[in-house]
Design an enzyme around this catalytic site. Structure first.
Site, PDB file in Angstrom:
ATOM      1  N   ASP A  33       0.831  -1.212   0.000  1.00  0.00           N
ATOM      2  CA  ASP A  33       0.000   0.000   0.000  1.00  0.00           C
ATOM      3  C   ASP A  33       0.864   1.260   0.000  1.00  0.00           C
ATOM      4  OD1 ASP A  33      -1.893  -1.944   0.378  1.00  0.00           O
ATOM      5  OD2 ASP A  33      -2.778  -1.072   2.166  1.00  0.00           O
ATOM      6  N   GLU A  65     -11.785  -0.667   0.824  1.00  0.00           N
ATOM      7  CA  GLU A  65     -10.467  -0.290   1.327  1.00  0.00           C
ATOM      8  C   GLU A  65      -9.939   0.989   0.690  1.00  0.00           C
ATOM      9  OE1 GLU A  65      -7.996  -3.528   3.048  1.00  0.00           O
ATOM     10  OE2 GLU A  65      -8.407  -4.437   1.104  1.00  0.00           O
TER      11      GLU A  65
END
Length: 449
Positions: free
Chosen positions: A51, A272
């Site tokens: 990420d 998300e």
């Protein structure tokens, strides 16, 4: 609900991603990303990178500090099995002058951070001040890993830059910002789903209103015995939402919870890394989600999903009818994840990390069945090619893939032409991706280093 600012009216009904809309999810020519292969070199071979987010100015543009741009990433040592990386995640930073060649800067925090490990967030550079928002996962000092989550931030750090490089330095003041209230946002004790979420803070200042927001991933409480999902308890466990907090004064350290921006009750458990891009007067809301987090009876894919409204707190409509904007190819269903969309005058740009390649099994759980050497070999652990996505109202389509980890700023022209439109030019042997039709995408304008 009218497409106006619901925040001024209190408890307005939260816009929803419906089962009917999600049932239309399916790969199409305009949503499938090209196959990705490993780059010639990783950004930092000593760590897994996943990420990733950009250091941004208050208006959402990519910050440039003495000519350097900065990204922050979740990282773990590269000698750790990729599937274990979330248990030891730490935030590191990388910096670049051209958005192509990234230099490792090291860990952002050196002590005092909240949680037993840190998960994704966002980073604000405001008139020289740094505000780093992150997810505190677990509790600091815990003997056994827990999966409690809350939203935290760090202030007090500085950026030091010159012609030779850039450094992010402490000391940092860490504080807890937000925890679920049990009303709009499910607490861990209330959770009945496969995964509990209260994470991924994302700073956003609305240029149309000047109001200051923090988006995050949460879950909508659905009590047992509820009539939601026609009373189906199996579907009720899938209750993801895009959470929202507001700073009444615009102070980036002062936040109050607000009702969710979007919910996916009966549809999906995880929305998300939510974030917003305002383009052509519209608000485009993006989330990443997995195939396995869709509710029973729905057949989703690992992908980037998007929604559009006429105001930040308006009624969101799924892009392309279903919400799907970027999907991994069917024969490489887990090659990329955690997509981040950011604006450019020419097109929307979408960054992600390079996940499992040369792997076409239908479940990520099967990765653990592979020999450890194969688990390492098949995990990219670096940034994926940046995608160029064209938006047209409620529609979108992928038009080109740039190089691995290429992050252009607004003042830079995008390289080449939309992908698939200049076949036959360049040296195909240097390209890290191929067209969906199986042909090799040409290297144009120096896209492959």
């Amino acid at each position: 609900m009218s497409d106006q600012d619901a925040g001024s009216r209190g408890e307005a009904k939260t816009p929803a991603w419906t089962r009917e809309q999600a049932a239309a999810v399916g790969r199409t020519e305009g949503t499938v990303a090209p196959i990705v292969y490993p780059p010639e070199r990783r950004i930092d071979p000593s760590v897994h990178i996943w990420d990733t987010w950009l250091l941004r100015n208050r208006d959402g543009t990519v910050a440039e500090i003495d000519g350097w741009r900065v990204c922050l990433s979740l990282t773990a040592p590269s000698d750790l099995l990729p599937g274990k990386r979330h248990d030891v995640a730490a935030i590191r930073y990388f910096y670049s002058r051209d958005g192509r060649r990234w230099h490792p800067g090291g860990r952002v925090f050196s002590g005092g951070e909240l949680g037993s490990r840190q998960w994704a967030g966002s980073a604000l550079y405001d008139d020289g001040d740094l505000y780093l928002y992150y997810t505190a996962a677990g509790e600091r000092g815990e003997a056994d890993l827990s999966y409690t989550q809350h939203i935290a931030m760090a202030t007090g750090g500085t950026v030091v830059a010159d012609e030779e490089g850039l450094a992010i330095e402490g000391p940092w003041d860490h504080r807890s910002l937000l925890r679920p209230d049990g009303h709009h946002y499910e607490t861990e004790a209330q959770s009945r789903g496969m995964i509990y979420t209260f994470r991924d803070p994302w700073f956003y200042e609305d240029p149309a209103t000047g109001r200051t927001w923090l988006l995050f991933e949460g879950n909508t409480p659905v009590p047992e015995g509820s009539e939601a999902c026609d009373g189906d308890p199996a579907q009720q466990e899938f209750n993801g939402s895009v959470g929202l907090a507001e700073s009444p004064t615009g102070d980036p350290t002062d936040w109050e919870l607000r009702p969710p921006l979007l919910d996916a009750v009966c549809v999906n458990q995880e929305l998300e890394r939510p974030h917003v891009v305002r383009r052509d007067g519209r608000y485009y809301l993006f989330v990443s989600s997995h195939r396995h987090t869709f509710a029973p009876g729905l057949d989703g894919v690992d992908g980037l999903y998007g929604f559009v409204a006429d105001s930040l707190r308006g009624t969101y409509r799924p892009l392309n009818g279903s919400g799907l904007v970027v999907a991994n190819p069917e024969n490489a269903p887990f090659q990329a994840y955690s997509w981040l969309a950011f604006d450019h005058p020419e097109d929307l740009l979408v960054n992600s990390f390079f996940g499992y390649f040369d792997y076409d099994r239908p479940s990520l759980d099967d990765v653990a069945l592979l020999p450890e050497s194969e688990q390492f070999r098949r995990f990219g652990g670096t940034l994926a090619p940046t995608l160029r996505v064209r938006l047209d109202g409620d529609r979108s389509r992928i038009v080109r893939a740039l190089d691995h980890g290429h992050i252009p700023v607004r003042s830079e022209r995008l390289p080449g032409s939309p992908y698939g439109e200049r076949a036959g030019e360049g040296d195909p042997s240097t390209s890290g991706y191929v067209r969906r039709d199986g042909g090799r995408t040409p290297d144009v304008d120096g896209e492959a280093d």
